[in-house]
Design an enzyme around this catalytic site. Structure first.
Site, PDB file in Angstrom:
ATOM      1  N   ASP A  20     -12.173  -2.869   3.386  1.00 25.61           N
ATOM      2  CA  ASP A  20     -12.170  -2.901   1.915  1.00 25.61           C
ATOM      3  C   ASP A  20     -11.036  -3.777   1.417  1.00 25.61           C
ATOM      4  OD1 ASP A  20     -12.660  -2.300  -0.759  1.00 25.61           O
ATOM      5  OD2 ASP A  20     -11.397  -0.519  -0.723  1.00 25.61           O
ATOM      6  N   HIS A  60      -4.129  -3.664  -0.289  1.00 30.13           N
ATOM      7  CA  HIS A  60      -5.126  -4.374  -1.101  1.00 30.13           C
ATOM      8  C   HIS A  60      -5.396  -3.770  -2.475  1.00 30.13           C
ATOM      9  CE1 HIS A  60      -7.794  -1.544   1.240  1.00 30.13           C
ATOM     10  NE2 HIS A  60      -8.264  -1.343   0.028  1.00 30.13           N
TER      11      HIS A  60
END
Length: 1047
Positions: A379, A584
Site C-alpha cells: 500500500d 507512506h
C-alpha cells in the site's frame, strides 16, 4: 421437499406470494439457515462475569502500571472515553461446574480496540470491527482445570480505522464516547460453527460459479440436502449434514487447477488516522492474535513487515517479541519487506530508500537470524524506477504490492511480471490478482483471484493475503477454516496455506514466459500527496540534507582527528526518525493532525541534534590547524563551488562575499577587507524602469520583471536566446478549485485543470531589493485571495546560472490548489524529471489515456524541458508535485484539503524555486549540479578555535556525470576506520571516472548497498585515486579502509 417451510423461515407471515421457481427456493432455504437459524446457536449456555471494574486514563500505560491503579465497579452499558483515552477493565471470571467437557469462551463486545491480558502477557485482540469478539478460555474444560481467574482488557478509545467524525477519513471526533455492550462467559458450539462455514462456502460456490455451471448446482443441491437432514435444535443431526459437505469438498480438482497461496497478513499503517503510539498497541493486538492462531493451526503462516513495528513490540512487549522469534524459527511467522517501514515509493531520496533497506535488513538479521528476500509494499502511492536496482543491491529480487489496482484511468496489464528499473536491474513482481491485501477467505475472493489474473497461461500461481488490515486485526480462525475447507475442491482453484517463499519459488519456476515492464510503476491516483502538508515535505528535504552533511563531516573528522569518535548511535537514531516519517501516510500528508504534529517534532529533533553533531565534527576538523579564529566555509558537495554567501558579522549583521570552496572540503572565510568580487566575474546590474519593471543582469542571464512581479523575459546572454514564450509571462501564480471525489488529502482530480484562475498582481508593488554587485534582487507582494497573500524576492547572484525565487506565503484556503507556471519558448514531446539516483522522461502531450493519467506527477530537485540546443530547467528546494503540459512548466506549491486534517497546510510557508535557461542538453549545462547547489547551500560554520588557514578537499570526481552522493562510516567498521562511499551515474551514460581523495587509504573494495564486500571488487589505489566504471544510472558503493592513525 416442503417449499412452504422455506417461506415461513423467510418470515413472510400470512402473505401468499407467487410460487417461487425451484432454484430460488433452493437458494433461500440454506441462506435462511446460514444467516438466521444457526448463528444464534453458536453459543449455548452463558453466564455473566463475576465482577467487572475499570479505570480511565488519557495515557497509554504499561500493563504493570495499569494493574496498580484504582479500579472502580463497572457494568455493561457504561460509557468511557473520550477519543484517544484508554479504559482498562478488570474482568473476574468463574466457570460453572456444569460446563466440564465444553469449549468455553469469554465473549467481549465493546466500541474501541481491545487487548486481552492474561498473567501479565498480551493474549488476543478484541475488536468488533475485526470480528474478534470472543476469547477461547479452554477448548475443553477438564475436571482439574481452574474455575476462577482474572483477566484484564485494555480498550483504546478509537476504532480500527481511527475516530473520524461522520466518515472514515474525516478529522477525528475529539468528544466521541465508547461503551461495553457484552461481557460474559459462554459455551461455544464448534459443530454449529463448522456447519455455518460449510453452508456459507456452498452458497458462495453456487453463486460464484453461476447458474449454468454443473458444479454450482451440485453445491446448491448439497446445501439443500444439509438443510433437509439438519435440525438446528438437535445437535445429533449435525454430523450427517457435515458428512454431506465433506463429500462435496472432498471431490478433487484436476492437475491444471490454479494454485492460490494463502498467507496470513495484517497490514498495519505505522501512523494514519491514529497516532504513532496507537500503532504500537495495534501491533500487540494483531500479532498476539496471530500467535494464538499459529499455536492452534501449525500449518498457518503469517507474513509481517516493517522493522520499526518489530522494534516497538520488542521494547514494549518483550514476551510477545520472544514468541514471534520462536514462531519465526518454526517458519510460521515470516518477516518480510526488508525495510524500516513501508515507505512512500516516490518522495524519499535515493539515499533514504537505501537506508530503509539497510536499517531494516540489519534489524531482521539481528532479531530473526536472516534477511528478507521479498520487498513487501502492498500500500503505497507509486513506485520509483530506481527501486529494482536498490532492491537487487540489498539482496532482494522479489517484489509484492497491489496498489496499482487502484488506478483511476488504466488497468495495469499484469499481475506477475518482471519489473526492470532505470539501470536495467530486474526483479520478479507479483500483484495479488484479488486486488487486496485484506481478504477474508470467501469463495467470491478465491474466484476473483483466478478470473482477474491477467497472466493466465504464463503462470498458474497467485498470492492471497488474508486478514483485517490497515488498522490491523489480522486473520481469524473462521478465515482459516474457510481456506482449509477449500484446499482442493473440484470447480475451484487449489488453496494452499503457504508462505511468500513458496509463492515466489513457484512463480520463478515458470517465469520463462513472463512479460517485462520497464520504468516507474506510476499510480494513477493519490497524486495530491506530492503536495499536501508542505511543511512535512520541507522537513523531509531539509533533514535528508542535514544527515548527509553530518555523515560527511563526521567521516572527514574521523580521518583527520585521532580523538574524534564517529557518532554512529546518534546518527542511527536520527536516521530511524527520518525513515519513520517517510512512512507512506506521513510524508505524503494523508494523516491526521496529531500525526503531522508529531512528525514535525521528529524533524525538529533531527535538526537540533544534527546541528550539534555538525558543530562537533567542525571542531574536530579544525583541531591543530593554524589560522585565525572565525568561520569555516564548508562545501558538502563533490565539486568545487564559487558562490555568493551571506557571512555573519559581529552584532548580528551579515555581509555578502564571493567564496570559492573545493569539493567536499572547506576554505577559510574571507576577511571583511577582501569581499570584492573577482575581476573575471561580471557584477549584477539592477535597473528599475520608469514603468515600474525591473531588469536583473549578471552577464549569464538577463531577466525582466513586469511591475507586478511576473517574468516577461529570460534571456541567455551568450546566445541571446529568449526562454519565455512570446505573448506570455512566467512566474505566473495560478489558483485551482481542488475538490476530489473522496480522498481529500490524497487526490487531485484531472477536472481541477478546468478551473484555472491566474492570480493577478497589482502594478507598482515591485521594488528593488539588493541593488547589484555581488547580488541583485527585486521583491513584490501579491494578494492571492481575501485571506491569503504572498511575498517574493527574485534574486540573481554574480556568476550564477539560475534565477532564484524566495517565496513566503500566508495560506488560509479551503479546497484550493496554488501552482506557479512558466510558459517556455521550447517545444518537446517529453520533459525530464529528477528521481532517486537519476531522471526519467514523461510525455508533455495527452495522446493516450496513459499520458493523460500523468496530468500531475512527482519530481525531486529539478525538472527540465529541452529541445535540441536549448532548454529551461525549474529547480526547487522542497517541492515534489509538478507537471509539464505542452510548453508550460508548472510547479505545485500548496493545497488545502480538509480531511483527514482540517488544518492541513494552513499558515505560513517559505520555499525557494529557481529557473535555469541553458544551452545544449541539461547534462552538459550542469542542471543537476545547480539543483544540488540550491539544496545543499555552502555552510558558514563557526570554528571553536583557530580556523584552518588553507583550503582542503577530501574527495573529488573526474566526470561531471558521476555524483558522489554519500560518505559515511561503515555499519561494521573496524575500529571506526572504514568509510562507505556511494556514487551514481547521473547523466544516463556509460562512463569511466577517477575518484580522487586526500585521505590516507589503506584498502578500497566495492560492496553492495548493505555494505557487504564484493569478493572480486578490490580496487587498486593509484596516486591517491581510484578508477570506477559506470553504466547508465548505476549506483556503486565502496568501502574505504583508512590507514591506522600514527601512534
Amino acid at each position: 421437499m416442503c417449499w412452504g417451510a422455506a417461506f415461513s423461515a423467510e418470515g413472510r407471515g400470512n402473505a401468499r406470494p407467487h410460487p417461487p421457481t425451484r432454484p430460488r427456493a433452493q437458494r433461500e432455504r440454506p441462506r435462511a439457515h446460514a444467516h438466521r437459524l444457526l448463528p444464534p446457536r453458536l453459543f449455548r449456555d452463558s453466564c455473566p462475569v463475576t465482577a467487572l471494574s475499570s479505570f480511565q486514563t488519557p495515557e497509554r500505560l504499561s500493563y504493570q502500571q495499569a494493574v496498580q491503579q484504582e479500579f472502580r465497579p463497572a457494568q455493561i452499558g457504561d460509557s468511557f472515553g473520550p477519543t484517544w483515552w484508554t479504559c482498562w477493565f478488570r474482568v473476574e471470571l468463574t466457570i460453572p461446574e456444569a460446563w466440564v467437557g465444553q469449549e468455553v469462551h469469554l465473549r467481549w463486545e465493546s466500541d474501541g480496540e481491545g487487548l486481552l491480558w492474561r498473567e501479565g502477557e498480551p493474549i488476543q485482540g478484541l475488536t468488533t470491527e475485526g470480528e474478534k469478539t470472543s476469547y477461547v478460555l479452554t477448548n475443553r474444560l477438564e475436571e482439574g482445570d481452574p474455575r476462577s481467574l482474572t483477566v484484564y482488557v485494555e480498550v483504546a478509545c478509537n476504532g480500527l480505522l481511527g475516530a473520524g467524525k461522520g466518515s472514515m477519513i474525516a478529522a477525528p471526533d475529539p468528544e466521541k464516547m465508547f461503551q461495553v455492550s457484552r461481557a460474559e462467559l459462554a459455551v461455544f458450539c464448534r459443530d454449529v460453527h463448522r456447519l455455518l462455514v460449510d453452508l456459507e462456502l456452498l452458497l458462495g460456490i453456487a453463486k460464484g460459479l453461476g447458474e449454468d455451471n454443473q458444479r454450482s448446482f451440485q453445491a446448491l443441491y448439497t446445501a439443500n440436502q444439509m438443510v433437509n437432514v439438519c435440525d438446528p435444535a438437535q445437535p445429533q443431526t449435525f454430523p450427517v449434514a457435515q458428512a454431506l459437505a465433506s463429500r462435496f469438498f472432498g471431490q478433487r480438482g484436476g492437475e491444471s487447477q490454479h494454485t492460490i497461496h494463502a498467507m496470513g497478513h495484517c497490514h498495519i499503517d505505522t501512523a494514519w488516522l491514529w497516532p504513532f503510539k496507537e500503532t504500537v498497541r495495534k501491533c500487540a493486538r494483531s500479532w498476539a492474535t496471530a500467535v494464538q492462531l499459529m499455536e492452534q493451526n501449525p500449518d498457518f503462516i503469517f507474513a509481517c513487515s516493517q522493522a520499526q513495528q518489530f522494534e516497538w513490540v520488542k521494547n514494549h512487549y518483550p514476551g510477545l517479541h520472544a514468541r514471534l522469534q520462536e514462531f519465526a524459527c518454526r517458519g510460521q511467522f515470516v518477516p518480510v519487506g526488508g525495510t524500516w517501514v513501508e515507505m512512500d515509493g516516490n518522495l524519499p531520496s535515493g539515499e533514504a530508500m537505501v537506508r530503509q533497506f539497510l536499517q531494516g535488513q540489519n534489524f531482521f538479521l539481528q532479531e530473526f537470524g536472516k534477511m528478507c528476500s521479498e520487498f513487501w509494499l502492498p500500500d503505497t502511492f507509486g513506485y520509483s524506477a530506481q527501486l529494482p536496482q536498490i532492491m537487487c543491491s540489498c539482496g532482494i529480487r522479489r517484489f509484492l504490492t497491489q496498489k496499482l489496482s487502484w488506478n483511476l484511468v488504466n488497468s495495469f496489464p499484469h499481475h506477475t511480471f518482471f519489473w526492470e528499473g532505470l539501470d536495467g536491474s530486474r526483479v520478479l513482481a507479483h500483484f495479488p490478482p484479488g486486488d487486496s491485501y485484506g481478504m477474508q477467505g470467501s469463495v467470491e475472493e478465491v474466484l476473483k483471484t483466478v478470473v482477474n489474473n491477467r497472466d493466465k497461461g504464463r503462470t498458474n500461481h497467485s498470492a492471497f493475503l488474508f486478514g483485517f488490515g490497515d488498522g490491523g486485526g489480522g486473520p481469524t480462525q473462521t478465515m482459516l477454516d474457510r481456506l482449509k475447507r477449500l484446499h482442493n475442491t473440484d470447480g475451484l482453484p487449489r488453496v494452499q496455506l503457504s508462505s511468500p517463499g513458496r509463492l515466489f519459488s513457484a512463480l520463478e519456476s515458470h517465469s520463462g514466459q513472463l512479460c517485462t515492464w520497464v520504468g516507474e510503476l506510476f499510480l494513477e491516483l493519490h497524486n495530491g500527496t506530492y503536495t499536501t502538508q508542505a511543511q512535512l515535505k520541507k522537513g523531509n528535504r531539509e533533514c535528508e540534507r542535514i544527515l548527509h552533511d553530518v555523515e560527511l563531516l563526521s567521516s572527514l573528522a574521523v580521518a583527520r582527528s585521532t580523538q574524534f569518535l564517529y557518532p554512529a548511535a546518534q546518527l542511527q537514531d536520527l536516521w530511524r526518525l527520518l525513515l519513520l516519517n517517510q512512512f507512506h501516510d506521513v510524508l505524503t500528508g494523508s494523516c491526521i493532525q496529531l500525526v503531522a504534529e508529531e512528525a514535525m517534532c521528529h524533524y525538529e529533533d533531527i535538526r537540533s541534534h544534527g546541528n550539534t553533531l555538525l558543530s562537533a565534527a567542525v571542531a574536530a576538523l579544525c583541531a591543530g590547524e593554524p589560522g585565525p579564529e572565525g568561520l569555516l566555509i564548508v562545501n558538502t558537495l563533490p565539486w568545487k563551488r564559487t558562490e555568493v554567501l551571506a557571512l555573519p558579522r559581529p552584532g548580528g549583521a551579515h555581509s555578502l562575499a564571493l567564496v570559492t570552496v573545493p569539493s567536499m572540503g572547506y576554505a577559510p572565510a574571507p576577511s571583511p577587507t577582501s569581499l570584492q568580487p573577482l575581476q573575471t566575474q561580471q557584477p549584477v546590474f539592477v535597473v528599475q524602469e520608469t514603468d515600474g519593471s525591473v531588469t536583473l543582469d549578471n552577464g549569464i542571464i538577463r531577466v525582466r520583471l513586469d511591475p507586478t512581479g511576473c517574468l516577461t523575459s529570460l534571456v541567455l546572454v551568450a546566445s541571446g536566446r529568449e526562454a519565455i514564450a512570446e505573448g506570455t509571462v512566467g512566474n505566473q501564480f495560478v489558483l485551482f478549485d481542488d475538490v476530489p471525489l473522496y480522498w481529500d488529502a490524497w487526490d487531485v482530480m484531472d477536472y481541477h485543470l478546468e478551473t484555472r484562475k491566474p492570480v493577478l498582481g497589482q502594478a507598482g508593488t515591485l521594488a528593488v531589493g539588493t541593488e547589484g554587485g555581488l547580488r541583485g534582487s527585486a521583491w513584490f507582494l501579491l494578494q492571492i485571495s481575501p485571506s491569503s497573500r504572498l511575498s517574493q524576492e527574485v534574486v540573481l547572484d554574480v556568476g550564477c546560472p539560475y534565477l532564484r525565487f524566495h517565496t513566503e506565503v500566508h495560506w488560509h484556503e479551503a479546497h484550493k490548489f496554488l501552482k506557479v507556471e512558466f510558459p517556455t519558448r521550447v517545444r518537446s514531446p517529453q520533459a525530464t524529471y529528477e528521481v532517486q539516483f537519476g531522471h526519467l522522461q514523461r510525455p508533455t502531450h495527452r495522446n493516450t489515456s496513459w499520458d493523460w493519467a500523468r496530468f500531475e506527477v512527482w519530481a525531486h530537485r529539478w525538472m527540465d524541458l529541452s529541445e535540441h540546443g536549448f532548454g529551461l530547467a525549474l529547480l526547487n528546494d522542497c517541492k515534489y508535485g509538478a507537471s509539464v503540459r505542452g510548453n508550460v512548466l508548472s510547479l505545485s506549491l500548496l493545497r488545502a484539503p480538509k480531511a483527514p486534517d482540517a488544518t492541513a497546510d494552513m499558515g505560513r510557508h517559505e520555499f525557494t524555486y529557481a529557473l535555469m535557461p541553458h544551452k545544449g542538453s541539461f547534462q552538459e549545462a550542469g542542471v543537476i549540479r545547480a539543483a544540488y547547489s540550491l539544496n545543499f547551500p555552502l555552510l558558514a560554520l563557526p570554528a571553536p578555535g583557530p580556523a584552518p588557514a588553507a583550503s582542503w578537499s577530501a574527495f573529488s570526481v573526474s566526470s561531471p556525470a558521476v555524483v558522489l552522493e554519500t560518505v559515511k562510516q561503515a555499519e561494521a567498521s573496524l575500529q571506526g576506520r572504514t568509510l562507505v562511499l556511494r556514487l551514481y551515474e547521473a547523466h544516463g551514460s556509460h562512463v569511466d571516472c577517477w575518484l580522487y581523495t586526500s585521505l590516507p587509504i589503506q584498502e578500497a573494495v566495492l560492496c553492495n548497498l548493505l555494505e557487504q564486500r564484493d569478493p572480486a571488487g578490490h580496487l587498486p589505489l593509484q596516486d591517491s585515486r581510484l578508477k570506477l566504471t559506470f553504466s547508465p544510472f548505476q549506483v556503486r558503493s565502496l568501502l574505504l579502509v583508512l590507514q591506522p592513525p600514527p601512534n
